[in-house]
Every structure is written in C-alpha cells, then in structure tokens.
Motif scaffolding. Structure first.
Motif, mmCIF file in Angstrom:
data_model
loop_
_atom_site.group_PDB
_atom_site.id
_atom_site.type_symbol
_atom_site.label_atom_id
_atom_site.label_comp_id
_atom_site.label_asym_id
_atom_site.label_seq_id
_atom_site.Cartn_x
_atom_site.Cartn_y
_atom_site.Cartn_z
ATOM 1 N N UNK A 178 61.962 31.789 -20.515
ATOM 2 C CA UNK A 178 61.620 31.447 -18.882
ATOM 3 C C UNK A 178 60.782 32.529 -18.779
ATOM 4 N N UNK A 179 60.007 32.062 -17.484
ATOM 5 C CA UNK A 179 58.947 32.920 -16.766
ATOM 6 C C UNK A 179 59.668 34.079 -16.403
ATOM 7 N N UNK A 180 61.069 34.296 -16.012
ATOM 8 C CA UNK A 180 61.693 35.396 -15.530
ATOM 9 C C UNK A 180 61.916 36.452 -16.433
ATOM 10 N N UNK A 181 62.236 35.901 -17.553
ATOM 11 C CA UNK A 181 62.545 36.786 -18.900
ATOM 12 C C UNK A 181 61.265 37.609 -19.119
ATOM 13 N N UNK A 182 60.121 36.692 -19.228
ATOM 14 C CA UNK A 182 58.770 37.115 -19.526
ATOM 15 C C UNK A 182 58.234 38.092 -18.734
ATOM 16 N N UNK A 183 58.467 38.027 -17.438
ATOM 17 C CA UNK A 183 58.160 38.917 -16.448
ATOM 18 C C UNK A 183 58.805 40.227 -16.574
ATOM 19 N N UNK A 184 60.269 40.184 -17.040
ATOM 20 C CA UNK A 184 60.937 41.545 -17.009
ATOM 21 C C UNK A 184 60.484 42.171 -18.456
ATOM 22 N N UNK A 185 60.258 41.343 -19.633
ATOM 23 C CA UNK A 185 59.605 41.823 -20.561
ATOM 24 C C UNK A 185 58.308 42.384 -20.377
ATOM 25 N N UNK A 186 57.203 41.861 -19.781
ATOM 26 C CA UNK A 186 56.143 42.533 -19.282
ATOM 27 C C UNK A 186 56.018 43.713 -18.607
ATOM 28 N N UNK A 206 58.761 45.908 -19.219
ATOM 29 C CA UNK A 206 59.144 46.915 -20.020
ATOM 30 C C UNK A 206 57.895 47.189 -20.845
ATOM 31 N N UNK A 207 57.007 46.437 -21.125
ATOM 32 C CA UNK A 207 55.715 46.685 -22.110
ATOM 33 C C UNK A 207 55.080 47.817 -21.431
ATOM 34 N N UNK A 208 54.748 47.350 -19.979
ATOM 35 C CA UNK A 208 53.828 48.486 -19.394
ATOM 36 C C UNK A 208 54.629 49.792 -19.367
ATOM 37 N N UNK A 209 56.041 49.737 -19.039
ATOM 38 C CA UNK A 209 56.480 51.131 -18.909
ATOM 39 C C UNK A 209 56.479 51.903 -20.366
ATOM 40 N N UNK A 265 54.223 51.258 -22.592
ATOM 41 C CA UNK A 265 52.670 51.710 -22.894
ATOM 42 C C UNK A 265 52.389 53.263 -22.145
ATOM 43 N N UNK A 266 53.060 53.130 -20.829
ATOM 44 C CA UNK A 266 52.672 54.570 -20.072
ATOM 45 C C UNK A 266 53.530 55.554 -20.871
ATOM 46 N N UNK A 267 54.523 55.419 -21.436
ATOM 47 C CA UNK A 267 55.001 56.531 -22.272
ATOM 48 C C UNK A 267 54.474 56.851 -23.338
ATOM 49 N N UNK A 268 53.868 55.959 -23.930
ATOM 50 C CA UNK A 268 53.049 56.147 -25.251
ATOM 51 C C UNK A 268 51.929 56.923 -25.100
ATOM 52 N N UNK A 269 51.247 56.866 -23.808
ATOM 53 C CA UNK A 269 50.115 57.589 -23.488
ATOM 54 C C UNK A 269 50.594 58.812 -23.035
ATOM 55 N N UNK A 270 51.844 59.138 -22.349
ATOM 56 C CA UNK A 270 52.137 60.523 -21.897
ATOM 57 C C UNK A 270 52.542 61.276 -23.337
ATOM 58 N N UNK A 271 53.018 60.668 -24.329
ATOM 59 C CA UNK A 271 53.339 61.355 -25.438
ATOM 60 C C UNK A 271 52.492 61.722 -26.266
ATOM 61 N N UNK A 272 51.404 60.790 -26.217
ATOM 62 C CA UNK A 272 50.198 61.124 -27.130
ATOM 63 C C UNK A 272 49.533 62.433 -26.456
ATOM 64 N N UNK A 273 49.233 62.533 -24.959
ATOM 65 C CA UNK A 273 49.066 63.841 -24.554
ATOM 66 C C UNK A 273 49.539 64.975 -24.664
ATOM 67 N N UNK A 274 51.116 64.783 -24.627
ATOM 68 C CA UNK A 274 51.884 65.832 -25.076
ATOM 69 C C UNK A 274 51.677 66.122 -26.483
ATOM 70 N N UNK A 275 51.573 65.358 -27.508
ATOM 71 C CA UNK A 275 51.204 65.647 -29.009
ATOM 72 C C UNK A 275 49.860 66.342 -29.096
ATOM 73 N N UNK A 276 48.752 65.886 -28.497
ATOM 74 C CA UNK A 276 47.680 66.512 -28.389
ATOM 75 C C UNK A 276 47.558 67.945 -27.829
ATOM 76 N N UNK A 277 48.325 68.220 -26.795
ATOM 77 C CA UNK A 277 48.600 69.650 -26.209
ATOM 78 C C UNK A 277 49.281 70.566 -27.301
ATOM 79 N N UNK A 278 50.273 69.927 -27.674
ATOM 80 C CA UNK A 278 51.093 70.715 -28.984
ATOM 81 C C UNK A 278 50.275 71.184 -30.142
ATOM 82 N N UNK A 279 49.596 70.085 -30.343
ATOM 83 C CA UNK A 279 48.562 70.296 -31.698
ATOM 84 C C UNK A 279 47.562 71.379 -31.405
ATOM 85 N N UNK A 280 46.956 71.583 -30.081
ATOM 86 C CA UNK A 280 46.147 72.395 -29.665
ATOM 87 C C UNK A 280 46.932 73.883 -29.749
ATOM 88 N N UNK A 281 48.076 73.904 -29.245
ATOM 89 C CA UNK A 281 48.961 75.100 -29.366
ATOM 90 C C UNK A 281 49.115 75.637 -30.722
#
Length: 110
Positions: free
Chosen positions: A37-45, A47-50, A52-68
């Motif tokens: 249903x549309x409601x389930x798809x909305x919830x899943x979308x 979750x996907x956005x959340x 993706x934002x966590x992926x970006x955050x952790x990729x930034x942390x990985x780069x920072x740790x890699x430099x250190x």
C-alpha cells in the motif's frame, strides 16, 4: 423540498453504478489495506532516507578516521598524538600546561 431530494438523488447516481463502486473499493484497498500500500511505501521511503543520511555520516567518520590513521603511521604522528591527548613528555623535558580562566570556571561548576 423536491429540489433538495433531486439534488440528493443526482449525487447518489454514480454510486448506483457497480463499476464505480468496484473502482472505489479497489482504490481504498490499494491505498490502505494491501501489502504494497501507499502507506507502507511512504514509511519505507522515510526509512530509506534515514539510512542514507546515516551512510553519509559514517562515510564522513571513516574518512576522518582514515586521515588520523595515516598521521599515526609515522613516529612523529604517534608522538604528537601522545603529547596532545595523554600529556606525555620526553625525558629531561618540562611541560607547562596553561589553563584559561574560563576553563577553570567551567570545571568548578561541574
């Protein structure tokens, strides 16, 4: 009085058609009750956005740790890290730690 009943009958006329009723039931089923249903798809979308934002955050942390890690690979980097974080010193060396008066006020308040 007849005018009001005629208006009411005109409004109910589409609901007498069986195809229209089936279409309404189908739309309600697909929007609300179906497994995809549309409601389930909305919830899943959301979750996907959340995620993706966590992926970006952790990729930034990985780069920072890699430099250190790259700076810690050399002996100078290890020495600098030990001096800054653990207040270590070389033999026959005197280290003075100067604290700001603002930082002393913060420590006494805690």
């Amino acid at each position: 009085m007849l005018k009001k009943s005629n208006r009411f009958l005109k409004l109910l006329k589409p609901f007498k058609n069986i195809y229209f009723l089936i279409l309404i039931v189908f739309i309600v089923w697909m929007v609300v009750f179906d497994a995809n249903s549309w409601l389930i798809h909305n919830d899943l979308n959301e979750d996907i956005e959340d995620l993706n934002s966590k992926i970006e955050f952790y990729n930034g942390e990985i780069e920072k740790d890699q430099k250190e890690i790259n700076t810690l690979n050399s002996t100078d980097g290890i020495e600098k890290y030990a001096r800054e974080h653990y207040k270590m010193k070389k033999e026959n060396e005197v280290v003075y730690i100067i604290e700001d008066t603002d930082s002393l006020k913060v420590k006494t308040n805690e």
